[in-house]
Design a protein around this motif. Structure first.
Motif, PDB file in Angstrom:
ATOM      1  N   ALA A 107      43.032  13.910  -4.385  1.00  0.00           N
ATOM      2  CA  ALA A 107      44.256  13.035  -5.142  1.00  0.00           C
ATOM      3  C   ALA A 107      45.463  13.711  -3.753  1.00  0.00           C
ATOM      4  N   SER A 108      46.255  12.777  -3.475  1.00  0.00           N
ATOM      5  CA  SER A 108      47.585  13.223  -3.314  1.00  0.00           C
ATOM      6  C   SER A 108      48.858  12.390  -3.994  1.00  0.00           C
ATOM      7  N   LEU A 109      49.583  12.927  -4.162  1.00  0.00           N
ATOM      8  CA  LEU A 109      50.997  12.558  -4.549  1.00  0.00           C
ATOM      9  C   LEU A 109      52.072  12.398  -4.025  1.00  0.00           C
ATOM     10  N   GLU A 110      52.953  11.159  -3.956  1.00  0.00           N
ATOM     11  CA  GLU A 110      54.323  11.306  -3.679  1.00  0.00           C
ATOM     12  C   GLU A 110      55.042  11.798  -4.166  1.00  0.00           C
ATOM     13  N   LEU A 111      55.718  12.877  -4.294  1.00  0.00           N
ATOM     14  CA  LEU A 111      57.131  13.808  -5.784  1.00  0.00           C
ATOM     15  C   LEU A 111      57.953  13.694  -4.549  1.00  0.00           C
ATOM     16  N   PRO A 112      59.083  13.739  -5.817  1.00  0.00           N
ATOM     17  CA  PRO A 112      60.616  13.605  -5.250  1.00  0.00           C
ATOM     18  C   PRO A 112      60.827  14.286  -5.319  1.00  0.00           C
ATOM     19  N   ALA A 113      61.439  14.904  -3.859  1.00  0.00           N
ATOM     20  CA  ALA A 113      62.339  16.095  -3.449  1.00  0.00           C
ATOM     21  C   ALA A 113      63.512  15.944  -4.172  1.00  0.00           C
ATOM     22  N   PHE A 114      63.741  17.681  -4.152  1.00  0.00           N
ATOM     23  CA  PHE A 114      65.511  17.962  -4.543  1.00  0.00           C
ATOM     24  C   PHE A 114      66.129  18.123  -3.291  1.00  0.00           C
ATOM     25  N   ALA A 115      67.324  16.940  -4.116  1.00  0.00           N
ATOM     26  CA  ALA A 115      68.442  16.574  -2.571  1.00  0.00           C
ATOM     27  C   ALA A 115      69.513  17.393  -2.891  1.00  0.00           C
ATOM     28  N   ALA A 116      69.785  17.392  -1.673  1.00  0.00           N
ATOM     29  CA  ALA A 116      70.420  18.822  -1.423  1.00  0.00           C
ATOM     30  C   ALA A 116      71.849  18.712  -1.952  1.00  0.00           C
ATOM     31  N   SER A 117      71.940  17.328  -2.755  1.00  0.00           N
ATOM     32  CA  SER A 117      73.630  17.620  -3.113  1.00  0.00           C
ATOM     33  C   SER A 117      73.512  18.543  -4.871  1.00  0.00           C
ATOM     34  N   GLY A 118      72.074  18.098  -5.227  1.00  0.00           N
ATOM     35  CA  GLY A 118      71.487  19.313  -6.495  1.00  0.00           C
ATOM     36  C   GLY A 118      71.594  18.163  -7.263  1.00  0.00           C
ATOM     37  N   GLU A 119      71.646  16.404  -7.593  1.00  0.00           N
ATOM     38  CA  GLU A 119      71.255  15.532  -7.662  1.00  0.00           C
ATOM     39  C   GLU A 119      70.085  15.345  -8.379  1.00  0.00           C
ATOM     40  N   GLU A 120      69.506  14.888  -9.391  1.00  0.00           N
ATOM     41  CA  GLU A 120      68.020  14.633 -10.162  1.00  0.00           C
ATOM     42  C   GLU A 120      68.217  13.292 -10.205  1.00  0.00           C
ATOM     43  N   THR A 121      66.745  12.898 -10.394  1.00  0.00           N
ATOM     44  CA  THR A 121      67.149  11.433 -10.690  1.00  0.00           C
ATOM     45  C   THR A 121      67.275  10.823 -11.948  1.00  0.00           C
ATOM     46  N   THR A 122      68.085   9.806 -11.600  1.00  0.00           N
ATOM     47  CA  THR A 122      68.677   8.754 -13.408  1.00  0.00           C
ATOM     48  C   THR A 122      67.925   8.671 -14.331  1.00  0.00           C
ATOM     49  N   ALA A 123      66.063   8.130 -13.596  1.00  0.00           N
ATOM     50  CA  ALA A 123      65.356   7.643 -14.936  1.00  0.00           C
ATOM     51  C   ALA A 123      65.448   8.696 -15.607  1.00  0.00           C
ATOM     52  N   ALA A 134      57.945   1.577  -8.489  1.00  0.00           N
ATOM     53  CA  ALA A 134      58.744   0.761  -9.716  1.00  0.00           C
ATOM     54  C   ALA A 134      60.373   1.337  -9.724  1.00  0.00           C
ATOM     55  N   ARG A 135      60.226   2.365  -9.332  1.00  0.00           N
ATOM     56  CA  ARG A 135      61.076   3.545  -9.045  1.00  0.00           C
ATOM     57  C   ARG A 135      62.872   3.140  -8.468  1.00  0.00           C
ATOM     58  N   ALA A 136      63.611   2.584  -8.537  1.00  0.00           N
ATOM     59  CA  ALA A 136      64.099   2.130  -7.079  1.00  0.00           C
ATOM     60  C   ALA A 136      65.374   3.791  -6.532  1.00  0.00           C
ATOM     61  N   SER A 137      65.405   4.621  -8.072  1.00  0.00           N
ATOM     62  CA  SER A 137      66.360   5.355  -7.434  1.00  0.00           C
ATOM     63  C   SER A 137      65.148   6.960  -6.775  1.00  0.00           C
ATOM     64  N   VAL A 138      64.187   6.691  -5.925  1.00  0.00           N
ATOM     65  CA  VAL A 138      63.329   7.150  -5.782  1.00  0.00           C
ATOM     66  C   VAL A 138      62.947   7.069  -4.160  1.00  0.00           C
ATOM     67  N   ARG A 139      63.650   7.854  -2.776  1.00  0.00           N
ATOM     68  CA  ARG A 139      63.695   7.979  -2.168  1.00  0.00           C
ATOM     69  C   ARG A 139      62.039   8.479  -1.353  1.00  0.00           C
ATOM     70  N   ARG A 140      61.356   7.223  -1.155  1.00  0.00           N
ATOM     71  CA  ARG A 140      59.690   6.920  -0.654  1.00  0.00           C
ATOM     72  C   ARG A 140      59.983   8.127   0.242  1.00  0.00           C
ATOM     73  N   ASP A 141      61.387   8.118   1.391  1.00  0.00           N
ATOM     74  CA  ASP A 141      61.215   8.670   2.828  1.00  0.00           C
ATOM     75  C   ASP A 141      61.457   9.849   2.950  1.00  0.00           C
ATOM     76  N   GLN A 142      61.865  10.392   1.684  1.00  0.00           N
ATOM     77  CA  GLN A 142      61.878  11.318   1.689  1.00  0.00           C
ATOM     78  C   GLN A 142      61.563  12.255   0.075  1.00  0.00           C
ATOM     79  N   CYS A 143      60.128  11.652   0.285  1.00  0.00           N
ATOM     80  CA  CYS A 143      59.298  12.400  -0.729  1.00  0.00           C
ATOM     81  C   CYS A 143      58.148  13.580  -0.007  1.00  0.00           C
ATOM     82  N   ARG A 144      58.444  14.837  -0.766  1.00  0.00           N
ATOM     83  CA  ARG A 144      57.428  14.871  -0.722  1.00  0.00           C
ATOM     84  C   ARG A 144      56.054  14.984  -0.676  1.00  0.00           C
TER      85      ARG A 144
END
Length: 363
Positions: free
Chosen positions: A243-259, A307-317
């Motif tokens: 399996a391969s999973l795209e995971l949200p990366a940690f933002a440099a600002s320290g902000e977490e997902t708003t979900a 479906a998560r608009a808050s996730v930047r897919r281009d910045q995922c790990r």
């Protein structure tokens, strides 16, 4: 409740860039500690790491506790801190080769021999000396990581100021010139240094068969490549990408997902598969059923991420999960990194239907 566990290796200092993506899918991430009950370094702990620790999502484990030798080892660590540059600058030298050549004694000029002069450890059993050496290598690796983090932060600040200045200049010159301003992170760790850390981590882990069960996860591609090469050579079969999973990366600002709800809560198949493989209960599930669960869970995860608009897919790990059939995590580590006489490690003979190892890539 998500009971799946990820075991980070070979790093021993929690890093939010690794921890944040993993806690999106795993219920808990564990790190090895060279010294039992060692308090976190206040210089490296961040609000996010502290929150994960308080919530139980971040845990440490210490194989082969030092016991009454703990204070003596802490004295060594303090000396290493005071004279850190003398040691970390030489971490890649073959003076640490006692971890590779078990039968050969450390030379009197080696880093470890110099450190061990402070103790009577050289009078003890060879196995205990080997464990001390492993702990020292892991602590040296921690010092190196801390120095690199500080250096990368400084370089990042310089790059930001440079970008701002060049942006002003481009405006003044009406974009008559373009200057490349990207600057990669400085990382001077050699392959030899990484080899020593992997060997030290594995030998400590294998010393005690009662270590926490979990899915090994590394952010070192060379470590995964080596495991796959050794496994193929020794067992005449290949590890399989399950399996391969795209995971949200940690933002440099320290902000977490708003979900409001963790995405993993919407993926029961993924939870079931990861729990089964991280809690060593895969024997209760047929191989194909386990693989199917993971595939269905990965699909659920990808749909939820879309479906998560808050996730930047281009910045995922990317977390790639590889299945190593018919081998346990302990045997895989022994063959891949630890070396030595298999009889010296506990629990290697236990039968296993296979294990899962993850590679986290991207920044």
């Amino acid at each position: 409740m998500n009971k799946s566990i990820a075991c980070a290796f070979p790093e021993t200092l929690p890093d939010e860039r690794l921890l944040f993506p993993l806690v999106q899918v795993f219920g808990q991430v564990v790190y090895m500690q060279a010294i039992e009950n060692e308090p976190p370094d206040q210089g490296t702990i961040t609000p996010f790491l502290e929150r994960c620790r308080q919530e139980g999502r971040l845990q440490g484990f210490a194989p082969a506790p030092l016991g009454d030798q703990r204070e003596r080892f802490l004295a060594l660590v303090q000396d290493m801190r005071r004279r850190g540059s003398d040691y970390t600058s030489q971490l890649s030298m073959l003076t640490l080769a006692g971890l590779s050549r078990r039968e050969q004694k450390e030379s009197k000029q080696s880093i470890l021999a110099d450190l061990l002069k402070m103790t009577d450890i050289k009078e003890q059993e060879a196995q205990e000396l080997l464990l001390w050496q492993s702990r020292l290598v892991l602590k040296l690796g921690e010092f190196f990581d801390a120095q690199q983090t500080t250096l990368n932060q400084a370089l990042g600040n310089i790059a930001s100021r440079q970008d701002a200045l060049l942006a002003e200049l481009r405006e003044e010159e009406d974009d008559l010139f373009a200057v490349a301003t990207s600057q990669g992170e400085a990382n001077q760790e050699s392959d030899g240094m990484l080899d020593h850390r992997l060997k030290a981590w594995s030998r400590l882990y294998l010393h005690d068969a009662g270590q926490p069960q979990g899915i090994l996860v590394t952010c070192r591609p060379s470590a995964m490549d080596h495991l796959q090469e050794v496994y193929e050579k020794n067992h005449r079969r290949n590890a399989v990408l399950w399996a391969s999973l795209e995971l949200p990366a940690f933002a440099a600002s320290g902000e977490e997902t708003t979900a409001s709800e963790p995405l993993i809560a919407q993926c029961p198949q993924l939870i079931a598969a990861l729990e089964a493989m991280s809690l060593a209960s895969e024997a209760t599930l047929p191989e194909e059923e386990l693989k199917s669960l993971l595939a269905e869970g990965a699909t659920q995860w990808a749909q939820g991420l879309d479906a998560r608009a808050s996730v930047r897919r281009d910045q995922c790990r990317m977390l790639e999960l590889y299945r190593f059939p018919k081998i346990s995590v302990r045997q895989l580590l022994q063959e891949g990194f630890a070396g030595g006489d298999p009889a010296s490690y506990a629990g290697l003979s236990a039968p296993s239907s296979g294990c899962l190892v993850g590679l986290l890539s991207g920044k």
